[in-house]
Structures are given as structure tokens and as C-alpha cells.
Design a protein around this motif. Structure first.
Motif, PDB file in Angstrom:
ATOM      1  N   GLU A 399       0.834  -1.200   0.000  1.00 30.04           N
ATOM      2  CA  GLU A 399       0.000   0.000   0.000  1.00 30.04           C
ATOM      3  C   GLU A 399       0.871   1.253   0.000  1.00 30.04           C
ATOM      4  OE1 GLU A 399      -2.926   0.053   3.060  1.00 30.04           O
ATOM      5  OE2 GLU A 399      -3.788  -1.893   2.508  1.00 30.04           O
ATOM      6  N   SER A 421      -1.306  -1.863  -4.137  1.00 28.63           N
ATOM      7  CA  SER A 421      -2.670  -2.299  -3.817  1.00 28.63           C
ATOM      8  C   SER A 421      -3.235  -1.417  -2.712  1.00 28.63           C
ATOM      9  CB  SER A 421      -2.673  -3.773  -3.394  1.00 28.63           C
ATOM     10  OG  SER A 421      -1.834  -3.971  -2.263  1.00 28.63           O
ATOM     11  N   GLY A 422      -4.481  -1.730  -2.338  1.00 24.85           N
ATOM     12  CA  GLY A 422      -5.126  -0.998  -1.254  1.00 24.85           C
ATOM     13  C   GLY A 422      -5.762   0.289  -1.709  1.00 24.85           C
ATOM     14  N   PRO A 423      -6.297   1.058  -0.774  1.00 28.79           N
ATOM     15  CA  PRO A 423      -6.985   2.308  -1.119  1.00 28.79           C
ATOM     16  C   PRO A 423      -5.995   3.431  -1.421  1.00 28.79           C
ATOM     17  CG  PRO A 423      -6.985   2.004   1.247  1.00 28.79           C
ATOM     18  CD  PRO A 423      -6.352   0.769   0.678  1.00 28.79           C
ATOM     19  N   GLN A 426      -5.938   9.642   1.310  1.00 31.19           N
ATOM     20  CA  GLN A 426      -6.600  10.927   1.113  1.00 31.19           C
ATOM     21  C   GLN A 426      -5.607  12.072   0.945  1.00 31.19           C
ATOM     22  OE1 GLN A 426      -9.789  12.096   0.629  1.00 31.19           O
ATOM     23  NE2 GLN A 426     -10.144   9.935   0.226  1.00 31.19           N
ATOM     24  N   SER A 445      -7.728  -0.545  -4.899  1.00 34.38           N
ATOM     25  CA  SER A 445      -9.122  -0.941  -4.720  1.00 34.38           C
ATOM     26  C   SER A 445      -9.843   0.069  -3.845  1.00 34.38           C
ATOM     27  CB  SER A 445      -9.200  -2.355  -4.111  1.00 34.38           C
ATOM     28  OG  SER A 445      -8.529  -2.381  -2.857  1.00 34.38           O
ATOM     29  N   GLY A 446     -11.101  -0.243  -3.568  1.00 36.87           N
ATOM     30  CA  GLY A 446     -11.914   0.641  -2.754  1.00 36.87           C
ATOM     31  C   GLY A 446     -12.689   1.620  -3.611  1.00 36.87           C
ATOM     32  N   HIS A 447     -13.358   2.548  -2.961  1.00 35.98           N
ATOM     33  CA  HIS A 447     -14.135   3.543  -3.681  1.00 35.98           C
ATOM     34  C   HIS A 447     -13.211   4.581  -4.307  1.00 35.98           C
ATOM     35  CE1 HIS A 447     -18.133   2.202  -2.583  1.00 35.98           C
ATOM     36  NE2 HIS A 447     -17.672   1.957  -1.356  1.00 35.98           N
ATOM     37  N   PHE A 467     -10.998  -0.379  -8.608  1.00 38.66           N
ATOM     38  CA  PHE A 467     -11.880   0.605  -7.994  1.00 38.66           C
ATOM     39  C   PHE A 467     -13.339   0.216  -8.226  1.00 38.66           C
ATOM     40  CE2 PHE A 467      -8.082   3.275  -8.812  1.00 38.66           C
ATOM     41  CZ  PHE A 467      -7.812   3.607  -7.496  1.00 38.66           C
ATOM     42  N   SER A 468     -14.183   0.516  -7.249  1.00 36.83           N
ATOM     43  CA  SER A 468     -15.599   0.174  -7.354  1.00 36.83           C
ATOM     44  C   SER A 468     -16.441   1.358  -6.910  1.00 36.83           C
ATOM     45  CB  SER A 468     -15.912  -1.055  -6.489  1.00 36.83           C
ATOM     46  OG  SER A 468     -15.576  -0.809  -5.132  1.00 36.83           O
TER      47      SER A 468
END
Length: 786
Positions: A399, A421-423, A426, A445-447, A467-468
Motif C-alpha cells: 500500500e 494495492s489498497g486504497p 486521502q 481498490s476501494g471507492h 476501484f468500485s
């Protein structure tokens, strides 16, 4: 008798004798006003009342010493400097300016500094006129469109010290004269210290000629057509050189050993040539060397060198791209404590980033195209503030550190094609200065993160991750490039993208998007590339496609390469060395394969891909207005009706895919006008009658599969003979013909028998075929009684 007032006498003397000395000479004022009049004559839109007009203050009622862009000195006051750069910067397109416009300026013989750069001036350099300016010290004519050779008069100016002629179209030899005269003129040029000739078409003789200018301290011949070896005695001819830029040519051979004698060398740019051999270690022995660029050649670094490179505290920028480095990052680099920019891309370096990297204070770090592994340490982002960080195409994983967004001045972050990987932290989307963020082809991944619309981020490249969620509309208003394809984004397309008025490229293909295509997307006037293929979109294609100005008119846009300027200060001026970073080539799905388009062609490429969705309805005729399209793909949908004849107006189209729909009728003969068309796929529809012949239709890729599975297509293109009753002669379509050509021929077949029957009926009704009685056959008809 009263004595005159001393104060009044003083003011009278000041007004009548001294005050005129503070004004520029009248002839110089008139010359400048004539120059301004010439500009207004060339470009009427050059509005002198506009506050942005650099010549707004130039008028007949004031002294030219008080005008903008004019500098005066001395008593009496005379014009010594004119700063006339970028006069037409606010005009689009910029007018073409002939070099004769400079004639009035040649009357101002007191000029010492003249800057006429970036004005699109064309033609030969007026050598006779410049010969009048015998006091010139600095002459900047770069960024124009001059042609021919450099007139010898420039090298005869006795006080000229700095000559800038970059980015023109000069060719051939340095001067018009023969070799002996040229050598004599250049050898007598004593004061010239700075010569910038980058971005021309000069060939080998140019470099040999310049070796006569022994007083040079700055020489820039980059981006020319030099294909020779670097002269072996260059170190003997240019003893005072401090900046030597020969990059982006086709220079061959090795780095000559005589360059060791260039003891005053500070900046050396030899990158992007065809140089061969081993990189000499003595290049690091120059005490004042700040920039060393030798990458992008066929030079090889001796990997057995370990600690032989002594620390050089002045070395600030090191470019060793594609130099055959193997193994771990050389330890001797850690001794260069003043290093601010490091490019080690396209080597065979491996392993994790060393711990000593944390102690370096890089402003630019480019390690792309290597085999680095491991994760990024949080300490890396707590100790230095890079402007550019490019780690693309390696094997980094894990990450991203949560503090990756802490560097204040980060402008470019490229991490594509790794295993991150990972979010997304911010902190990364809160950058103030960030311009390009490329995280493509990882496993993030993540939003999808929420961006601040007020930030300056222009390039957002996130395709082929995990991403989703929903595609949000909170993107920076300056966004030009938005690529989110190949993820797991769902819901519908965002309806409110109208605030992205600068958006040129929108890629949302290969997701799980549903719903209809919002009209707002078709109102993005700057959009040139739109790809929403391979989703589950429904509804009709918006009819407002004529608002897509970027697909109608192809502007002369900058290349899709981010140029980062690392500043180097010399004795004479601030030199900017650009580092190019391509953000990503365009890849289009075409027949279940990938078709690539390089970044250097994206400034002229436009495409619209709506394929493999569930779109229905008829094809809007307004799509024919998109004259700049190179590729139009609406295959794999549920479209029905006829192919619009307006498609004949897609004058730049190269690939047109209408396959796997429910289209009926015939192929419009207007397509024969499409001179660029190479692939037409209309397979798996319900089309009938012959394929039009003639024009471009006779030069298409002759793949029968592109016409297969229709109701009854025939023609020479697919080697299927047409029945005689279906044969039609080739149709010549006029450029301004907006009628339905297919309708004209159907009218012939239908109208002919109907017209014949109507004519016979009318003639029967008026008695045309009435048979006269036998008694009347022998007598002529009676004249009517008047």
C-alpha cells in the motif's frame, strides 16, 4: 529696473533646455510608431485599447521613454532596449509576420538589447538591417520562423555578446559565405559569449564552423540534425565554455578525451544521441560541474566502478537513462550530496530502494523501467519534497504510505504498471501543485477518491485497477485527461460534467456502468476522445453531438507529454532543461485486440467509441458533423434504421465500425467520398443491395468478414456477384450534395412504371387515342369560327 526672479529663470532654463533631453529623439519615436502601425495592419484584431496589449502606451502624445517595453538611458535620452516578445500571444491563431516588419527598428542605432522572440516572424533574417544596429549587445530572435542561413552581418556586430536564435527553421551552414570567408568572419568575432541555435535543421558543418568562436562560454546546438562525431579537438577550441548542449541530435562515436580540458564546464547535455562506448569517469572530475546529461545514447556505464567516483558537491542533476546499469543503485551516488535530480530509468536496476535514499533531497527522481521491488517507505516522503516522482513499470508492491501527499511541491506522480494495492490515501488527492497522477495498471481498490474541484490536477489516470462504486463528479475543474477504464465502477455515467470545460480525453470503458449517456457529456466542447465501450449503457445516442467542437475541428494542441522544467542558472541567463514524461499511450479495443496510438500523435487524434453496450434507437444524423473523428465505433448495440448519409461528411475518418446491430437499408454511396477510410465493418446487420463502388470504397481492406451476415449484400469488394436487376452504375457524389443518393435510385425503379401508367391514363382521358369515324377520315379538320 526689476531684477528677474532667479527661480523663474531656473524653471525657464529647465523647461526649454533640460526637459527635452529627458525625451527620446523624435526620429526614434516615429520609428516605433511606424512599427506599431505595421502590426495593426497585419492583425486588425490587435486592439490597442486592450489592457493586455503590450503597446497600449505607445502614442504620439507622450515620450517613447515612458512607453511600455521601451528602456531609455543617457542624457540626452535614447532608446537602448526593446522587449517585444510574444506580441501576439493573445491572438488565436497567431498571424504570420514577414521579417520586413522589423525595418523601422533598424533606424534606432542606439539599441543595445533587442528581444523580438516568439512572434512567428518568417522569412530570411534581414542582415543588412541588423548591420545598422552596431551597438547591439543582446539579440533574441528565438521562437520565430526564420529560414535560410544566419547572415554574416550578425557576426560583424562589434559589441554583440549574446545571440539567441532557438526554434526557427534555419538550415545549412552557419553563414552564406564560402568556407574561408566564414572562418575569417567567425575568427574575428571577439565578444560573442552566448550562442543559442537549438531547434533548427543545421547539419555537421555548423559544429565545425562554431569551433572558430573561441570566446564562447555558452553554446546550445540541441535539437538539430547533427550526425557527425564530436570533434576530437573540441576541448582545445572552446577553452572558456561553461555550458555545452548537443542533445537530441544524431551524434555518433564516443565522448572525446579532449573534453577533459574544458575546465570551466558547468552544464553538459549530450543525451538522446547515438553516442557509443564507455562513459568516462573523468566527467565527474570537473569541480564546477552542475548538470551531467549523458543518457539516452548507446553509452555503457562500467558497473565495476564502485567508490572510484569522488564526491562532487556542485553536481545537481544527473541523467543516466538507458546506460546499462545493473544490480543495485550504485553506492557512489549517495556521495553526491548536492544531487537534486536523478534519472536512472530504462536500466536493469533491481532490489529495494536503499536506505540512504531517505537522506537525499531529490526534487526529481525518475526510476521507471527497471526491476525494483519492495514497498515505499513512509520516511521517503517525510525527508524530501520532490517535484517529479516517476517509478513506473517496476515491481513495487504494498500500500502507498499515508504521508505520500505531504510533499508540498509534488507536480508529477507516476506509479503505473506496478503491483501497488489498497486504497488511495486521502493525502494524495489534496495536493495543491499536483498536475499529473498516474496510478494505472496496479491493484488499487476501494471507492474512487473524492477530489477537490479547486485543485490544479489536469491528468487523472487510474485505469485497470479494482476501484468500485459510483463515478463521482467532484473532479478538478482544470482536468484535461480522465481515464477510469478497466475497473469495477457501477451505477450510471455522471450527469454533471459540464464544469470540466477543459476535458479533452474521457475513458470509462470496461466497467459496469448502466443507464443512458447523459446529454451533458456531449456538451463538452473540448472533448476529443470519448470511450465508454464495454459497459451496460442503454437508451439512445444523444443527438447533441454537434456540440462536440473538439471532434469537429482538430486544434493544434500541445503534445501529450508533460514537460518538467528543471532550472539551471548560468552566468548569462536561466537555462531550462526539460524532462519529458509521457503519461500513457492511447489503447483502443479493436476486434478483441489492442490497437495503440502513441502520445506524440494524440494532439491530432479523435475518437468516439460507444461499442458493446445496449444502446438502441436510430443513429443520429448529427454524428456526421464530427469531421475530425479518426475512429467511430458503435458496434455491438441494438441500433436500427438506416446508416445516415451524413456519414459521408466524416472527412478524416479512418475506421468506421457499425457491426452487430440491426441496421437495414443500403450502404449510402456518400461513403465513397471518405478519402481516409481504410476499414469499414458493417457485418451482422440487415443490410441489402450492392455495396457502393468507386472512390474510397474501392481501396478498403477487403475482408469479407466485415460485410458478412447481412440480408443480401453483394459487390466486387466481397467477390459476391450481384443479380443483374440489382446492378447500379457507380455514383459520383458531389461534395455539396446533401440529398439521399439511395433514394434517387429507388425512385427511378419505382417511379418509371408508375409514371408511364399515369401518362397513358391522361392521354386516354383527353381522347388522344380516340379512333375517328370513316366519314371524317377524308376531310381535314375544320377551323374554329372566330
Amino acid at each position: 529696473m526689476e531684477r528677474p526672479c532667479p527661480l523663474l529663470t531656473f524653471f525657464s532654463f529647465f523647461f526649454f533646455f533640460f526637459l527635452p533631453c529627458l525625451s527620446c529623439p523624435e526620429y526614434q519615436k516615429q520609428a516605433l510608431l511606424q512599427f506599431k502601425s505595421s502590426i495593426l495592419a497585419i492583425s486588425p484584431s490587435f486592439n490597442s485599447s486592450d489592457d493586455s496589449d503590450q503597446l497600449q502606451t505607445w502614442n504620439s502624445s507622450s515620450s517613447c521613454c515612458g512607453w511600455g517595453e521601451v528602456e531609455c538611458r543617457g542624457i540626452p535620452r535614447v532608446v537602448i532596449a526593446l522587449y517585444l516578445t510574444n506580441l501576439f500571444i493573445r491572438l488565436s491563431p497567431q498571424p504570420q509576420v514577414e521579417s520586413t516588419i522589423l525595418a523601422p527598428l533598424f533606424h534606432i542605432r542606439s539599441l543595445k538589447n533587442l528581444d523580438i522572440s516568439d512572434n512567428n516572424i518568417q522569412g530570411e533574417i534581414p542582415g543588412v538591417g541588423f548591420a545598422n544596429l552596431s551597438n547591439l549587445v543582446l539579440l533574441d530572435m528565438s521562437g520565430n520562423n526564420f529560414k535560410g542561413s544566419i547572415p554574416p552581418q550578425l557576426f560583424r556586430l562589434p559589441y554583440l555578446r549574446e545571440l539567441y536564435l532557438g526554434v526557427d527553421s534555419l538550415t545549412g551552414k552557419l553563414l552564406h559565405d564560402d568556407e574561408e570567408t566564414e572562418k575569417y568572419v567567425l575568427s574575428s568575432t571577439r565578444n560573442l559569449k552566448v550562442l543559442s541555435l537549438f531547434g533548427h535543421k543545421f547539419s555537421d558543418g555548423m559544429l565545425l564552423s562554431i569551433l572558430c568562436l573561441k570566446g564562447l562560454e555558452f553554446l546550445d546546438l540541441s535539437h538539430n540534425d547533427l550526425s557527425m562525431e564530436i570533434p576530437t579537438e573540441i576541448g582545445n577550441y572552446l577553452p572558456n565554455i561553461s555550458t555545452l548542449a548537443l542533445s537530441n541530435n544524431r551524434l555518433t562515436g564516443g565522448i572525446p578525451s579532449s573534453m577533459q580540458r574544458l575546465s570551466k564546464l558547468e552544464l553538459l547535455f549530450l543525451h538522446n544521441n547515438l553516442l557509443i562506448g564507455e562513459i568516462p569517469t573523468w566527467l565527474f572530475d570537473f569541480k564546477g560541474l552542475e548538470d551531467l546529461y549523458v543518457g539516452g545514447n548507446r553509452l555503457i556505464w562500467n558497473n565495476s566502478v564502485t567508490m572510484e567516483i569522488a564526491p562532487n558537491p556542485s553536481l545537481s542533476r544527473l541523467h543516466l537513462k538507458s546506460c546499462g546499469l545493473v544490480g543495485e543503485i550504485p553506492k557512489w551516488i549517495s556521495n553526491q550530496t548536492g544531487l537534486r535530480f536523478l534519472d536512472l530509468s530504462k536500466n536493469n536496476l533491481r532490489g529495494e530502494l536503499p536506505e540512504w535514499f531517505v537522506e537525499m533531497r531529490f526534487e526529481g527522481l525518475i526510476l521507471s523501467d527497471n526491476e525494483f521491488t519492495g514497498s515505499l517507505s513512509p520516511r521517503l516522503f517525510s525527508t524530501f519534497s520532490p517535484v517529479v516522482l516517476a517509478l513506473s513499470r517496476n515491481n513495487f508492491s504494498g500500500e502507498l504510505p499515508k504521508n505520500i501527499g505531504f510533499p508540498t511541491f509534488l507536480w508529477v506522480l507516476s506509479l503505473k504498471e506496478n503491483n501497488f494495492s489498497g486504497p488511495i490515501p486521502q493525502s494524495l488527492v489534496r495536493f495543491l501543485a499536483l498536475q499529473l497522477l498516474d496510478l494505472s495498471r496496479n491493484r488499487f481498490s476501494g471507492h474512487f477518491p473524492v477530489f477537490n474541484p479547486d485543485k490544479g490536477l489536469a491528468y487523472i489516470d487510474f485505469p485497470f485497477n479494482d476501484f468500485s462504486g459510483e463515478v463521482l463528479t467532484t473532479f478538478p475543474m482544470r482536468t484535461r485527461f480522465l481515464a477510469l477504464g478497466g475497473n469495477k465502477l457501477s451505477w450510471g455515467l455522471p450527469f454533471n460534467l459540464t464544469n470540466l470545460c477543459n476535458l479533452e480525453r474521457l475513458e470509462l470503458q470496461d466497467n459496469l456502468l448502466t443507464g443512458s449517456i447523459p446529454q451533458s457529456i456531449f456538451n463538452l466542447r473540448s472533448l476529443r476522445i470519448l470511450d465508454v465501450s464495454d459497459n451496460n449503457l442503454t437508451g439512445e445516442i444523444p443527438k447533441e453531438s454537434d456540440n462536440l467542437v473538439g471532434m469537429i475541428e482538430t486544434p493544434n494542441l500541445p503534445s501529450s507529454i508533460i514537460q518538467i522544467n528543471f532550472l539551471a542558472y548560468t552566468k548569462w541567463f536561466r537555462q531550462e532543461e526539460q524532462v519529458g514524461l509521457d503519461y500513457r499511450d492511447l489503447v483502443v479495443n479493436w476486434k478483441k485486440s489492442k490497437q495503440g496510438f502513441s502520445t506524440d500523435k494524440l494532439n491530432i487524434y479523435t475518437l468516439l467509441d460507444l461499442s458493446n453496450n445496449q444502446l438502441s434507437g436510430q443513429i443520429p444524423t448529427s454524428l456526421g458533423a464530427l469531421k475530425a473523428l479518426k475512429l467511430l465505433n458503435i458496434s455491438g448495440n441494438k441500433l436500427y434504421g438506416k446508416i445516415p448519409i451524413s456519414f459521408g461528411d466524416l472527412e478524416d475518418i479512418e475506421t468506421l465500425d457499425l457491426s452487430h446491430n440491426k441496421l437495414s437499408g443500403s450502404i449510402p454511396p456518400t461513403l465513397t467520398k471518405l478519402q481516409q477510410l481504410t476499414i469499414l465493418d458493417v457485418s451482422n446487420n440487415e443490410l441489402v443491395v450492392p455495396i457502393p463502388d468507386g472512390g474510397q470504397m474501392g481501396t478498403l481492406v477487403l475482408d469479407p468478414n466485415y460485410f458478412a451476415n447481412n440480408n443480401g449484400l453483394c459487390g466486387i469488394q466481397i467477390r459476391v456477384p450481384c443479380p443483374k436487376e440489382q446492378l447500379t452504375p457507380p455514383i459520383k457524389i458531389e461534395e455539396d450534395d446533401h440529398k439521399e443518393p439511395w433514394l434517387l435510385w429507388e425512385s427511378v425503379w419505382i417511379g418509371y412504371p408508375i409514371g408511364l401508367l399515369l401518362a397513358i391514363g391522361i392521354m386516354l382521358g383527353i381522347g388522344y387515342f380516340t379512333v375517328p369515324s370513316p366519314s371524317n377520315r377524308r376531310h381535314p379538320p375544320q377551323r374554329p369560327i372566330r
